[in-house]
Design an enzyme around this catalytic site. Structure first.
Site, PDB file in Angstrom:
ATOM      1  CB  ILE A 115      -6.021  -3.239   2.258  1.00  0.00           C
ATOM      2  CG1 ILE A 115      -6.903  -4.306   2.897  1.00  0.00           C
ATOM      3  CG2 ILE A 115      -5.596  -2.197   3.258  1.00  0.00           C
ATOM      4  CD1 ILE A 115      -6.162  -5.193   3.882  1.00  0.00           C
ATOM      5  CG  ASP A 116      -6.312   2.048   3.109  1.00  0.00           C
ATOM      6  OD1 ASP A 116      -6.395   1.045   3.829  1.00  0.00           O
ATOM      7  OD2 ASP A 116      -5.472   2.946   3.282  1.00  0.00           O
TER       8      ASP A 116
ATOM      9  NE  ARG B 148       5.140   0.248   4.176  1.00  0.00           N
ATOM     10  CZ  ARG B 148       3.985   0.335   3.516  1.00  0.00           C
ATOM     11  NH1 ARG B 148       3.931   0.966   2.367  1.00  0.00           N
ATOM     12  NH2 ARG B 148       2.889  -0.220   4.001  1.00  0.00           N
TER      13      ARG B 148
END
Ligand code: ATP
Ligand code: MG
Length: 461
Positions: A232-233, A177
Site C-alpha cells: 500500500i506504501d 505474518r
C-alpha cells in the site's frame, strides 16, 4: 550504449533447469469462447491463434535522460560514462506454454498486511486459470501459515466462488505474518501436488516466494512461483505504482479533510493525521498534494526537528498566529529517532515502530502550554480504515491486469518472478530485483518540491 538487460533483468525459466521441458500450444487466446463449450483440452485453432507476446519483447525501464546534473532528481549522465539501458520482460500470454492445464494444481496465498485490491487480484488469477482450462485451484488460508497448520484446510476456488469477492476489501483467504520455514512450505507443496503458486504480498512475502522458488529448483520440482507485489506504501522498486496505492491516497484524503474540519472549527485547532509509510512517504506526500489542506507533511526520507528555531513546533506557532489552525500529515516511519527504541519485532521480523502521531500530539500540547497559550490538538490514525476498503476503479483495473499476467507468466514457464506496471506497460521482473531495498521519495525530486509548494512548509532542520 552498453546494454545489460541480458544479465540483470533476466527472469528464470523452466528450461534453465529442465532443458527438455515440453512446450505445448497455448490454451489461452484472444478470441473468447462460449462458456457452453467444453474447454478442457480444447486448443485454439489457427484463426484464433494470435495476439501473443514474444519472449523477446522488452519494456524500457529507464526513459528519462537528464540534461544536466542540476535538474531536480537528476541522475547525472556524464558524457564520459556509459549509460546503461535497462530493459525488462514484457508480460502477457505466450504462444507456447509449459504446463498442461489439466495437470495444473494452482494455489494462491496472501501474506502480510491488508491492502485494497487483494480480492480483485485473487479473482482474476482464478478466472484466468479457468480460461486456460485449469480445474484445480485452491486458496491457502491465512498466509504461509496455511501451509503448515493442519487445522486450516485448502479453500477450493472457482469463478463461481470468486465472482463477487472484489465488492469487499480484505482478503478472501485471510492473511498472516510469520509462519513455517521455507522447507516446510515446499514439503507441503509437494505433498499437495501444487505446481503453480501465486503469492500476493510485500517485500517479506516476496523474499519468501523467492526462497520457495529456489528450494523447488533445488529439489528439481517443476513448479512456477509468481508474485504479485502488494504494498500500500507504493515502495516497490521500478514499478510505476502498486495496487491499492491509489485507493489508499483517496481514502487518506478523507482523513485529512476530517482533520482539517476539526482543526478549522476549534480555537487554535491543530489536526494531526498519521498515514502509512514505514520507510517511504509516498502516501503522505500524495495525499497532502491531493487534499491541498495540509500545512506540514513529514516523511521518513526528509529529516526534521520538532524543537528549536527551525522546528515544526515553531512553524505551528506561526500558523496558529496567522491562520488560526493547522493540519499535519505524518508518515508512520517519520521521526522515529525521537521515540524510544524498543527493539520489538513482529512475527515476520519487522521492527515495531513507535507512534509518531501521539508523540507530535503530546509535544505540541506541551509546547503551546509552555509559550503560555493553548492548542486543541486532534489526532487521527486512519491506517486500518484505509487498508480495509475495497479497491477503487483504477486499482480494480490494475489488479485485473496484474492477476491475468501472473497466470500468463506461470504458464509461460517463468518462476521466481513478479509482475508490475513499468512505464505504463506490464512487465515481469526477477524477484530479487524488486526487493533489494524499498523505493523511497527522493527529497530532491520535483514531486517532493511540489508537495512543499503546496503546504508552504519551510525546511525543519
Ligand atoms: P507488508 O507490506 O504488509 O509488510 P510483507 O510481505 O512485507 O507485507 P511480512 O509480514 O514482512 O509482510 O512477511 C510476510 C510473510 O513472509 C511472513 O509469513 C514471513 O514469515 C515471510 N517472510 C518475511 N521475510 C522473509 C524472508 N526473508 N524469507 C522467507 N520468508 C519471509
Ligand atoms: Mg514488509
Amino acid at each position: 550504449y552498453q546494454r545489460d538487460f541480458e544479465e540483470r533483468f533476466n527472469i528464470p525459466h523452466i528450461t534453465d533447469v529442465f532443458p527438455d521441458a515440453e512446450a505445448i500450444r497455448s490454451t489461452f487466446c484472444l478470441k473468447m469462447r462460449s462458456p457452453t463449450e467444453d474447454f478442457s483440452g480444447g486448443y485454439p485453432s489457427d484463426e484464433e491463434w494470435h495476439g501473443y507476446i514474444n519472449n523477446k519483447d522488452r519494456v524500457l525501464l529507464k526513459v528519462i535522460n537528464y540534461s544536466s546534473p542540476t535538474s531536480a532528481g537528476a541522475v547525472c549522465i556524464d558524457p564520459d560514462c556509459t549509460w546503461i539501458e535497462q530493459w525488462v520482460h514484457r508480460a502477457g500470454p505466450r504462444e507456447k506454454i509449459y504446463f498442461r492445464p489439466e495437470k495444473v494444481k494452482a494455489a494462491i496465498v496472501t501474506c502480510g498486511g491488508l491492502c485494497p485490491g487483494l480480492n480483485d487480484v485473487i479473482r482474476h488469477i482464478v478466472i484466468t486459470l479457468e480460461i486456460y482450462g485449469v480445474k484445480n485451484v485452491v486458496g491457502i488460508p491465512f498466509g504461509y501459515r496455511g501451509f503448515s497448520d493442519k487445522n486450516l484446510p485448502e479453500i477450493p476456488l472457482s469463478r463461481k466462488v470468486v465472482q463477487n469477492i472484489h465488492l469487499s476489501g480484505g482478503s478472501l483467504l485471510g492473511v498472516s505474518r510469520g509462519g513455517p520455514a521455507v522447507s516446510e512450505i515446499v514439503d507441503s507443496m509437494e505433498e499437495r501436488g501444487i505446481n503453480m503458486l501465486f503469492v500476493l504480498g510485500g517485500n517479506g512475502t516476496h523474499a519468501g516466494a523467492n526462497a520457495i522458488h529456489n528450494e523447488c529448483r533445488k529439489r528439481r520440482m517443476k513448479v512456477a512461483v509468481v508474485g504479485v507485489p502488494k504494498t500500500i506504501d507504493n515502495d516497490i522498486l521500478h514499478m510505476d505504482k502498486t495496487f491499492g496505492f491509489d485507493t489508499a491516497v483517496e481514502e487518506a484524503q478523507r482523513a485529512i479533510n476530517s482533520a482539517y474540519i476539526e482543526a478549522h472549527s476549534a480555537y487554535h485547532g491543530i489536526g494531526v493525521v498519521k498515514l502509512m509509510g514505514r520507510s517511504s512517504g509516498f502516501i503522505a506526500m500524495q495525499a497532502s498534494l491531493a487534499s491541498g489542506q495540509v500545512d506540514i507533511c513529514l516523511i521518513p526520507e526528509v529529516p526534521f526537528n520538532l524543537h528549536g528555531p527551525h522546528g515544526v513546533l515553531k512553524h505551528l506557532k506561526y500558523l496558529i498566529e496567522t491562520k488560526g489552525s493547522a493540519v499535519i500529515c505524518v508518515a508512520e516511519g517519520a521521526g522515529q529517532s525521537f521515540l524510544e527504541n524498543t527493539n520489538a519485532k513482529d512475527a515476520s521480523g519487522n521492527k515495531v515502530l513507535g507512534d509518531i502521531g501521539v508523540h507530535i500530539q503530546q509535544e505540541t500540547k506541551k509546547y503551546f502550554k509552555e509559550i503560555g497559550t493553548s492548542a486543541d490538538v486532534k489526532y487521527i490514525d486512519p491506517t486500518y480504515m484505509i487498508r480495509a476498503v475495497r479497491a477503487n476503479a483504477s486499482d480494480g483495473i490494475l489488479c485485473t491486469v496484474l492477476g491475468q499476467n501472473a497466470v500468463h507468466g506461470a504458464f509461460a514457464g517463468y518462476s521466481g518472478i513478479t509482475v508490475g506496471i513499468i512505464n505504463t506497460h506490464y512487465a515481469y521482473l526477477p524477484i530479487p530485483e524488486v526487493i533489494a531495498y524499498a523505493k523511497s521519495v527522493d527529497p530532491n525530486s520535483r514531486m517532493w518540491h511540489r508537495c512543499l509548494t503546496s503546504t508552504g512548509q519551510p525546511d525543519f532542520v
